[in-house]
Every structure is written in structure tokens, then in C-alpha cells.
Write a protein that holds these residues in place. Structure first.
Motif, PDB file in Angstrom:
ATOM      1  N   TRP A  77       4.868   4.238   8.847  1.00 57.80           N
ATOM      2  CA  TRP A  77       3.627   3.833   8.255  1.00 57.80           C
ATOM      3  C   TRP A  77       3.778   2.198   7.987  1.00 57.80           C
ATOM      4  O   TRP A  77       4.468   1.575   6.966  1.00 57.80           O
ATOM      5  CB  TRP A  77       3.406   4.434   6.838  1.00 57.80           C
ATOM      6  CG  TRP A  77       1.725   4.118   6.507  1.00 57.80           C
ATOM      7  CD1 TRP A  77       0.903   5.158   6.499  1.00 57.80           C
ATOM      8  CD2 TRP A  77       1.466   3.348   5.715  1.00 57.80           C
ATOM      9  NE1 TRP A  77      -0.293   4.763   5.993  1.00 57.80           N
ATOM     10  CE2 TRP A  77       0.013   3.361   5.234  1.00 57.80           C
ATOM     11  CE3 TRP A  77       2.080   2.258   4.709  1.00 57.80           C
ATOM     12  CZ2 TRP A  77      -0.553   2.872   4.463  1.00 57.80           C
ATOM     13  CZ3 TRP A  77       1.302   1.280   4.259  1.00 57.80           C
ATOM     14  CH2 TRP A  77      -0.062   1.573   3.911  1.00 57.80           C
ATOM     15  N   VAL A 119      -8.361   5.656   5.375  1.00 59.76           N
ATOM     16  CA  VAL A 119      -7.364   6.084   6.444  1.00 59.76           C
ATOM     17  C   VAL A 119      -7.751   5.224   7.637  1.00 59.76           C
ATOM     18  O   VAL A 119      -8.876   5.089   7.988  1.00 59.76           O
ATOM     19  CB  VAL A 119      -7.616   7.672   6.715  1.00 59.76           C
ATOM     20  CG1 VAL A 119      -7.040   8.051   8.112  1.00 59.76           C
ATOM     21  CG2 VAL A 119      -6.973   8.406   5.685  1.00 59.76           C
ATOM     22  N   ASP A 124      -2.263   6.627  10.587  1.00 58.15           N
ATOM     23  CA  ASP A 124      -1.959   7.513   9.528  1.00 58.15           C
ATOM     24  C   ASP A 124      -1.939   8.896  10.161  1.00 58.15           C
ATOM     25  O   ASP A 124      -1.611   9.858   9.416  1.00 58.15           O
ATOM     26  CB  ASP A 124      -3.104   7.391   8.536  1.00 58.15           C
ATOM     27  CG  ASP A 124      -3.060   5.999   7.693  1.00 58.15           C
ATOM     28  OD1 ASP A 124      -2.006   5.392   7.664  1.00 58.15           O
ATOM     29  OD2 ASP A 124      -4.077   5.491   7.518  1.00 58.15           O
ATOM     30  N   LEU A 168      -5.519   7.552   2.027  1.00 56.16           N
ATOM     31  CA  LEU A 168      -4.144   7.601   1.590  1.00 56.16           C
ATOM     32  C   LEU A 168      -4.045   7.149   0.291  1.00 56.16           C
ATOM     33  O   LEU A 168      -4.591   6.105  -0.228  1.00 56.16           O
ATOM     34  CB  LEU A 168      -3.145   7.033   2.362  1.00 56.16           C
ATOM     35  CG  LEU A 168      -2.899   7.270   3.924  1.00 56.16           C
ATOM     36  CD1 LEU A 168      -1.702   6.617   4.529  1.00 56.16           C
ATOM     37  CD2 LEU A 168      -2.500   8.889   3.831  1.00 56.16           C
ATOM     38  N   TYR A 178      -3.226  12.401   0.036  1.00 50.73           N
ATOM     39  CA  TYR A 178      -4.330  12.244   0.815  1.00 50.73           C
ATOM     40  C   TYR A 178      -5.514  12.418   0.037  1.00 50.73           C
ATOM     41  O   TYR A 178      -5.458  13.757  -0.761  1.00 50.73           O
ATOM     42  CB  TYR A 178      -4.402  13.219   2.029  1.00 50.73           C
ATOM     43  CG  TYR A 178      -5.498  13.318   2.954  1.00 50.73           C
ATOM     44  CD1 TYR A 178      -6.194  12.053   3.593  1.00 50.73           C
ATOM     45  CD2 TYR A 178      -6.604  14.327   2.644  1.00 50.73           C
ATOM     46  CE1 TYR A 178      -7.244  12.209   4.248  1.00 50.73           C
ATOM     47  CE2 TYR A 178      -7.705  14.725   3.301  1.00 50.73           C
ATOM     48  CZ  TYR A 178      -8.208  13.280   4.204  1.00 50.73           C
ATOM     49  OH  TYR A 178      -9.211  13.359   4.709  1.00 50.73           O
TER      50      TYR A 178
END
Length: 284
Positions: A77, A119, A124, A168, A178
Motif C-alpha cells: 500500500w 479507495v 487498494d 480505507l 474498510y
């Protein structure tokens, strides 16, 4: 209606918790009354869709870029792009219905600095797919399987009109949950309870096993409800509908200042309608 459970905790928890206004002129209160007038935002949506044929409808799909390789770990990420650098399909108008979630900024909590980051599938999708395939999450969200299943769930939100924003949750910079922030009054959920204009719903799952069982669900639910109320002045209530079977989730909402309003039958589940009222915010 999106899946409605993901993980919230009160110390002992399942891995999966919930996928959680008054007319500004009427004043904030906590009484559940039926609003018969169509919300102004909904009327505006109908007008805009007929006047602007170039604006995509909620069902249109723009596949955008393919997901970047990665195993869904935190190292895959990358740092979020600046808020002024959205994905190609992220329309300028899409956040208007929720007062620009991307600009809300962080909340200070007892667990650290927490913020919501909209997102981006190119960044992601591997991580979210991994979370959705956790059996404890899949039991309620029912999105386990290949990345295409998770993407198919995200895509209508990303390409829609902004009534639901998938995010996120980052705790001290680490993606660990989430969220879906959505307009409950414009959602099919509104058919099942006396919705008011600008009611805002939240759905949540805590993705990392290391973040479960520590009371984080309660802490983050309170923090996100506060973010909604701080940044959406027209919203008098935050709504959630966890599965009644998910007792740790229901308990987490109660501990986070939500009240139990009713049991509602949503077709695929019987849910607890949980409400956090602006008017009671300082008391609960």
C-alpha cells in the motif's frame, strides 16, 4: 443495498462488523418521525441527470486501470495520492452528496490518528480482496473469492453519483479497516425505517487480525460518527444496521454512543437499526 456486517469489537468480537438527518429547518432531535417530502438532494439528482447526459449513471462502468501487483500486505500500500489527484473515474461531482469525505482530515483517538482515505482500486484492490477472503469477514459480507468480486462491489460506488464513498481506514498511517460512508436517506435502507433528509450511514470491517479484540471497533465507530457530524452540518443522525446475530458488533455500536432504535427486516438479514443522534452526542 450493500452487505451489512464487518468487524467491530468490545473486547470479544467477531471479525466482521456492519456495513453503517433532519431537514435543516426542522432542528435536530432524536424523535423518529416519517418525512414524507422528497429530499431536496434527491430532487436535484433527478434534475441533474436529465439535464446533463454526459454525467454517468450509477450503473455505468469505467474499468480504469488494472490493479497493481501485490499480495495485499501493508507494504504493497503506497502513500495516498494528494486529494487533488483522483483516479480518472473519480468525478468532481461525486462527493457533493457527502460533503467531500476526502477532505475531512484526521481524528485524534486514544488508539492514534485515524483518517478515511477514499479507495483507489489500482492501489487498494489486493488488500481489500484479502480482507474479504478472511472467513470471519466473509461470513457477513459474502464477498469472498477473486478480486473481480470485490471490484464489482466497489465499482458502482466509485462510478456512481457520490451517495456512497468506499474508504480505507488508516490508523497512524496504516490501512487497517474498510468503511462505506453513504447517504442512508437515498439508499434502499430508507424503505425500511422512517428516514430523514441527510441521514448518513456507515458500514465497517476491521481487516487486520492484529487490530481485532482490542476495543478498536468502539473507538473507531465513535471517531467516524464524530467526523460525519463535524463535517456534515445538515446531518442530524448517523445510521447503521448490523446483523442482529453479530452481538459483538451491536455491543460496539452501543458503546460508541449509538442507540438501538428498532429491528428491521432487510431481506437477507434481520438487522439492528442503530442511531447516533447529534442532539445526544454529548451525552452518549
Amino acid at each position: 443495498m450493500p452487505p451489512t456486517d464487518a468487524s467491530a469489537d468490545t473486547g470479544t468480537e467477531s471479525a466482521s462488523e456492519t456495513r453503517g438527518g433532519l431537514d435543516p429547518d426542522s432542528g435536530p432531535d432524536s424523535e423518529d418521525t416519517l418525512e414524507l417530502r422528497l429530499p431536496d438532494d434527491l430532487i436535484a439528482l433527478f434534475t441533474a441527470s436529465s439535464a446533463a447526459p454526459g454525467v454517468p449513471s450509477e450503473g455505468e462502468v469505467d474499468h480504469g486501470r488494472a490493479p497493481a501487483p501485490g499480495d495485499g500486505s501493508h507494504s504493497a500500500w503506497s502513500a495516498p495520492a494528494p486529494h487533488g489527484t483522483p483516479e480518472p473515474h473519480y468525478r468532481e461531482h461525486r462527493d457533493d452528496l457527502l460533503d467531500h469525505v476526502a477532505s475531512w482530515g484526521p481524528a485524534v483517538t486514544s488508539a492514534g490518528a485515524f483518517r478515511l482515505e477514499p479507495v483507489r482500486t489500482d492501489r487498494d484492490l489486493p488488500l481489500l480482496t484479502r480482507w474479504m477472503n478472511d472467513p470471519a469477514v466473509a461470513a457477513f459480507w459474502e464477498l469472498d473469492g477473486p478480486p473481480s468480486i470485490t471490484e464489482a462491489h466497489l465499482r458502482p460506488q466509485l462510478d456512481g453519483d457520490g451517495r456512497s464513498v468506499p474508504c480505507l481506514g488508516l490508523l497512524d498511517g496504516t490501512p487497517m479497516s474498510y468503511w462505506e460512508i453513504y447517504r442512508a436517506d437515498l439508499d434502499p435502507l430508507a424503505r425500511h425505517y422512517p428516514a430523514r433528509p441527510h441521514d448518513t450511514g456507515i458500514h465497517l470491517l476491521v481487516g487486520g487480525v492484529a487490530h481485532r479484540g482490542r476495543g478498536l471497533g468502539t473507538t473507531l465507530l465513535r471517531a467516524v460518527a464524530d467526523l460525519v457530524l463535524d463535517h456534515r452540518p445538515s446531518c442530524a443522525r448517523v445510521i447503521a444496521e448490523p446483523d442482529l446475530r453479530n452481538t459483538p458488533s451491536v455491543a460496539a455500536f452501543l458503546s460508541a454512543g449509538f442507540r438501538f432504535a428498532a429491528e428491521v427486516e432487510l431481506g437477507d438479514k434481520r438487522a439492528a437499526l442503530m442511531v447516533r443522534d447529534r442532539a445526544l452526542r454529548a451525552l452518549l
